[in-house]
Scaffold this motif. Structure first.
Motif, PDB file in Angstrom:
ATOM      1  N   SER A   9       0.777  -1.263  -0.116  1.00 19.72           N
ATOM      2  CA  SER A   9      -0.125  -0.045  -0.030  1.00 19.72           C
ATOM      3  C   SER A   9       0.959   1.060  -0.267  1.00 19.72           C
ATOM      4  O   SER A   9       1.789   1.551   0.917  1.00 19.72           O
ATOM      5  CB  SER A   9      -0.951  -0.081   1.206  1.00 19.72           C
ATOM      6  OG  SER A   9      -1.407   1.213   1.449  1.00 19.72           O
ATOM      7  N   TYR A  11      -0.284   4.207   0.774  1.00 22.05           N
ATOM      8  CA  TYR A  11      -0.676   4.946   1.902  1.00 22.05           C
ATOM      9  C   TYR A  11      -0.065   4.620   3.230  1.00 22.05           C
ATOM     10  O   TYR A  11       0.291   5.384   3.931  1.00 22.05           O
ATOM     11  CB  TYR A  11      -2.081   5.015   1.947  1.00 22.05           C
ATOM     12  CG  TYR A  11      -2.599   5.772   0.753  1.00 22.05           C
ATOM     13  CD1 TYR A  11      -2.793   7.120   0.660  1.00 22.05           C
ATOM     14  CD2 TYR A  11      -3.270   5.131  -0.412  1.00 22.05           C
ATOM     15  CE1 TYR A  11      -3.096   7.839  -0.544  1.00 22.05           C
ATOM     16  CE2 TYR A  11      -3.685   5.708  -1.678  1.00 22.05           C
ATOM     17  CZ  TYR A  11      -3.472   7.044  -1.634  1.00 22.05           C
ATOM     18  OH  TYR A  11      -4.027   7.575  -2.724  1.00 22.05           O
ATOM     19  N   TYR A  35      -7.419  -6.646   5.526  1.00 21.81           N
ATOM     20  CA  TYR A  35      -8.366  -5.317   5.723  1.00 21.81           C
ATOM     21  C   TYR A  35      -9.661  -5.679   5.725  1.00 21.81           C
ATOM     22  O   TYR A  35      -9.857  -6.765   4.861  1.00 21.81           O
ATOM     23  CB  TYR A  35      -7.429  -4.125   4.991  1.00 21.81           C
ATOM     24  CG  TYR A  35      -7.381  -4.264   3.642  1.00 21.81           C
ATOM     25  CD1 TYR A  35      -6.087  -4.236   3.089  1.00 21.81           C
ATOM     26  CD2 TYR A  35      -8.446  -3.926   2.799  1.00 21.81           C
ATOM     27  CE1 TYR A  35      -5.622  -4.117   1.743  1.00 21.81           C
ATOM     28  CE2 TYR A  35      -8.131  -3.984   1.350  1.00 21.81           C
ATOM     29  CZ  TYR A  35      -6.850  -4.146   0.838  1.00 21.81           C
ATOM     30  OH  TYR A  35      -6.673  -4.076  -0.404  1.00 21.81           O
ATOM     31  N   ASN A  36     -10.363  -4.814   6.083  1.00 19.00           N
ATOM     32  CA  ASN A  36     -11.966  -4.938   6.295  1.00 19.00           C
ATOM     33  C   ASN A  36     -12.495  -6.378   6.703  1.00 19.00           C
ATOM     34  O   ASN A  36     -13.657  -6.486   6.969  1.00 19.00           O
ATOM     35  CB  ASN A  36     -12.222  -5.146   4.731  1.00 19.00           C
ATOM     36  CG  ASN A  36     -12.497  -3.904   4.074  1.00 19.00           C
ATOM     37  OD1 ASN A  36     -12.825  -2.769   4.731  1.00 19.00           O
ATOM     38  ND2 ASN A  36     -12.366  -3.552   2.547  1.00 19.00           N
ATOM     39  N   SER A  48      -9.913   0.088   6.998  1.00 16.69           N
ATOM     40  CA  SER A  48      -8.877   0.373   5.774  1.00 16.69           C
ATOM     41  C   SER A  48      -7.614   0.391   6.526  1.00 16.69           C
ATOM     42  O   SER A  48      -7.106   0.607   7.647  1.00 16.69           O
ATOM     43  CB  SER A  48      -9.169   1.791   5.250  1.00 16.69           C
ATOM     44  OG  SER A  48      -9.390   2.829   6.129  1.00 16.69           O
ATOM     45  N   ILE A  49      -6.630   0.424   5.406  1.00  8.90           N
ATOM     46  CA  ILE A  49      -5.146   0.700   5.969  1.00  8.90           C
ATOM     47  C   ILE A  49      -4.545   1.932   5.267  1.00  8.90           C
ATOM     48  O   ILE A  49      -5.039   2.046   4.049  1.00  8.90           O
ATOM     49  CB  ILE A  49      -4.301  -0.919   5.707  1.00  8.90           C
ATOM     50  CG1 ILE A  49      -4.462  -1.120   4.066  1.00  8.90           C
ATOM     51  CG2 ILE A  49      -4.496  -1.979   6.568  1.00  8.90           C
ATOM     52  CD1 ILE A  49      -3.425  -2.070   3.636  1.00  8.90           C
ATOM     53  N   PRO A  50      -3.831   2.523   5.970  1.00  7.82           N
ATOM     54  CA  PRO A  50      -3.078   2.205   7.353  1.00  7.82           C
ATOM     55  C   PRO A  50      -4.113   2.679   8.451  1.00  7.82           C
ATOM     56  O   PRO A  50      -4.844   3.457   8.185  1.00  7.82           O
ATOM     57  CB  PRO A  50      -1.986   3.267   7.116  1.00  7.82           C
ATOM     58  CG  PRO A  50      -2.583   4.417   6.383  1.00  7.82           C
ATOM     59  CD  PRO A  50      -3.306   3.749   5.209  1.00  7.82           C
ATOM     60  N   GLU A  61      -6.963   6.971   7.888  1.00 11.56           N
ATOM     61  CA  GLU A  61      -6.703   7.956   6.812  1.00 11.56           C
ATOM     62  C   GLU A  61      -5.312   8.454   6.868  1.00 11.56           C
ATOM     63  O   GLU A  61      -4.993   9.189   7.914  1.00 11.56           O
ATOM     64  CB  GLU A  61      -7.757   9.022   6.847  1.00 11.56           C
ATOM     65  CG  GLU A  61      -9.032   8.635   6.406  1.00 11.56           C
ATOM     66  CD  GLU A  61      -9.388   8.217   4.924  1.00 11.56           C
ATOM     67  OE1 GLU A  61      -8.683   8.997   4.187  1.00 11.56           O
ATOM     68  OE2 GLU A  61      -9.764   7.139   4.627  1.00 11.56           O
ATOM     69  N   SER A  62      -4.617   8.533   6.040  1.00 12.34           N
ATOM     70  CA  SER A  62      -3.171   8.654   5.975  1.00 12.34           C
ATOM     71  C   SER A  62      -2.779   9.857   6.540  1.00 12.34           C
ATOM     72  O   SER A  62      -1.761  10.167   7.082  1.00 12.34           O
ATOM     73  CB  SER A  62      -2.339   8.221   4.579  1.00 12.34           C
ATOM     74  OG  SER A  62      -3.024   8.913   3.571  1.00 12.34           O
ATOM     75  N   GLU A  63      -3.586  10.753   5.662  1.00 16.03           N
ATOM     76  CA  GLU A  63      -3.415  12.253   5.897  1.00 16.03           C
ATOM     77  C   GLU A  63      -3.780  12.846   7.384  1.00 16.03           C
ATOM     78  O   GLU A  63      -2.805  13.456   8.072  1.00 16.03           O
ATOM     79  CB  GLU A  63      -4.170  13.165   5.089  1.00 16.03           C
ATOM     80  CG  GLU A  63      -3.842  13.391   3.563  1.00 16.03           C
ATOM     81  CD  GLU A  63      -2.290  13.795   3.699  1.00 16.03           C
ATOM     82  OE1 GLU A  63      -1.347  12.953   3.233  1.00 16.03           O
ATOM     83  OE2 GLU A  63      -1.990  15.162   3.813  1.00 16.03           O
ATOM     84  N   ASP A  97      -3.514  12.199  -3.547  1.00 18.79           N
ATOM     85  CA  ASP A  97      -4.140  11.162  -3.047  1.00 18.79           C
ATOM     86  C   ASP A  97      -5.552  10.922  -3.631  1.00 18.79           C
ATOM     87  O   ASP A  97      -6.257  10.044  -3.847  1.00 18.79           O
ATOM     88  CB  ASP A  97      -4.435  11.431  -1.326  1.00 18.79           C
ATOM     89  CG  ASP A  97      -3.352  11.202  -0.533  1.00 18.79           C
ATOM     90  OD1 ASP A  97      -2.014  11.072  -1.010  1.00 18.79           O
ATOM     91  OD2 ASP A  97      -3.476  11.261   0.761  1.00 18.79           O
ATOM     92  N   ARG A 105      -4.625   3.211  -9.060  1.00 22.08           N
ATOM     93  CA  ARG A 105      -5.206   1.935  -8.395  1.00 22.08           C
ATOM     94  C   ARG A 105      -6.429   1.371  -9.265  1.00 22.08           C
ATOM     95  O   ARG A 105      -6.768   0.307  -8.963  1.00 22.08           O
ATOM     96  CB  ARG A 105      -5.895   2.635  -6.983  1.00 22.08           C
ATOM     97  CG  ARG A 105      -6.875   3.266  -7.007  1.00 22.08           C
ATOM     98  CD  ARG A 105      -7.644   3.533  -5.675  1.00 22.08           C
ATOM     99  NE  ARG A 105      -6.554   3.678  -4.521  1.00 22.08           N
ATOM    100  CZ  ARG A 105      -6.696   3.523  -3.395  1.00 22.08           C
ATOM    101  NH1 ARG A 105      -7.674   3.118  -2.955  1.00 22.08           N
ATOM    102  NH2 ARG A 105      -5.652   3.766  -2.606  1.00 22.08           N
TER     103      ARG A 105
HETATM  104  N1  LIG Z   1      -7.855   7.722   1.690  1.00 15.53           N
HETATM  105  C1  LIG Z   1      -7.145   6.383   2.470  1.00 15.53           C
HETATM  106  C2  LIG Z   1      -6.602   5.530   1.466  1.00 15.53           C
HETATM  107  C3  LIG Z   1      -6.113   4.187   1.899  1.00 15.53           C
HETATM  108  C4  LIG Z   1      -6.506   3.016   1.233  1.00 15.53           C
HETATM  109  O1  LIG Z   1      -7.325   3.220  -0.029  1.00 15.53           O
HETATM  110  N2  LIG Z   1      -6.315   1.891   1.611  1.00 15.53           N
HETATM  111  C5  LIG Z   1      -6.698   0.698   0.928  1.00 15.53           C
HETATM  112  C6  LIG Z   1      -5.665  -0.298   0.601  1.00 15.53           C
HETATM  113  S1  LIG Z   1      -4.199   0.445  -0.228  1.00 15.53           S
HETATM  114  C7  LIG Z   1      -7.809   0.065   1.835  1.00 15.53           C
HETATM  115  O2  LIG Z   1      -7.500   0.065   2.876  1.00 15.53           O
HETATM  116  N3  LIG Z   1      -9.017  -0.379   1.178  1.00 15.53           N
HETATM  117  C8  LIG Z   1      -9.822  -0.857   2.051  1.00 15.53           C
HETATM  118  C9  LIG Z   1     -11.339  -0.565   1.390  1.00 15.53           C
HETATM  119  O3  LIG Z   1     -11.102  -0.013   0.214  1.00 15.53           O
HETATM  120  O4  LIG Z   1     -12.141  -0.966   1.857  1.00 15.53           O
HETATM  121  C10 LIG Z   1      -5.815   6.963   3.191  1.00 15.53           C
HETATM  122  O5  LIG Z   1      -5.217   7.852   2.830  1.00 15.53           O
HETATM  123  O6  LIG Z   1      -5.521   6.184   4.011  1.00 15.53           O
END
Ligand SMILES: N[C@@H](CCC(=O)N[C@@H](CS)C(=O)NCC(=O)O)C(=O)O
Length: 213
Positions: A9, A11, A35-36, A48-50, A61-63, A97, A105
């Protein structure tokens, strides 16, 4: 501090680059059952990760995570001191982002399903948006000055993934000329190197499943 995530990932990589640049000790933990999953959602309700767990706080949310790290570990500063420059830095982060990276993606499900339709549009959009980003970025040598800033941290793995994913569709990553030096400079930064290598390896592994598809 526990950071939930996987090497693949971007993020998760972004947060790790910030943690390393600030010399903050952390443990990278794979989300239990992925995840999930219900097990992981007991830890991080959004799934979600991270996700960062630091004492009493659990953040997604990474930010939000990197801004928290900037507040609790202000040294070295990774945002400029002037409000206008801070706002510009945040704008650059969001352009990555919410605007550029989503085009990358969008290729993952295509690869998973063995499809190619639509890939060119996403790759063209990625490049068009990267060019727009170029028009508001002025690396010197980093996006917000002479030292690594929050706005820089997601790009190295996004570029690394593009270098692996675009050729699957017969395309190549084209970094605008004025950003080339910045991108190369980022790759050699000590906070970036190892994180980027692990993300690259994870991407190579992921792609192998579809090599003969
Ligand atoms: N906006 C989120 C994006 C992170 C993200 O998209 N993570 C993906 C894996 S790379 C995820 O956890 N997806 C789970 C889902 O979409 O349900 C962030 O900045 O943390």
């Amino acid at each position: 501090m526990k950071l939930y995530g996987i090497d693949l990932s971007t993020y998760v990589a972004k947060v790790q680059v910030v943690l390393r640049n600030k010399n903050v000790a952390y443990e990278l933990v794979a989300p239990p059952d992925g995840y999930n999953s219900p097990a992981y959602r007991k830890i991080s309700p959004l799934g979600s990760i991270p996700a960062l767990v630091d004492n009493q706080v659990t953040l997604s949310e990474s930010e939000a995570i990197v801004e928290y790290l900037e507040e609790v570990h202000p040294d070295p500063a990774m945002l400029p001191s002037m409000s206008s420059e801070r706002a510009h830095a945040r704008m650059l982060s969001r352009v990555h982002d919410t605007w550029v990276e989503p085009q990358l993606r969008a290729l993952f499900p295509l690869i998973r399903q063995g499809l190619t339709d639509g890939a060119d549009t996403h790759i063209d959009n990625f490049h068009m948006r990267l060019e727009r980003f170029e028009s508001v970025a002025n690396p010197a040598p980093f996006l917000t000055g002479t030292t690594l800033g929050l706005a820089d941290c997601a790009w190295p793995t996004t570029f690394a993934q593009a270098r692996q994913l675009f050729p699957h569709f017969g395309r190549a990553l084209e970094i605008p000329a004025s950003l080339e030096q910045w991108a190369a400079h980022l790759d050699t930064h000590p906070a970036v190197q190892d994180v980027k290598t692990r993300c690259d390896t994870a991407m190579t592994q992921w792609m192998k499943q579809f090599a003969n598809a």
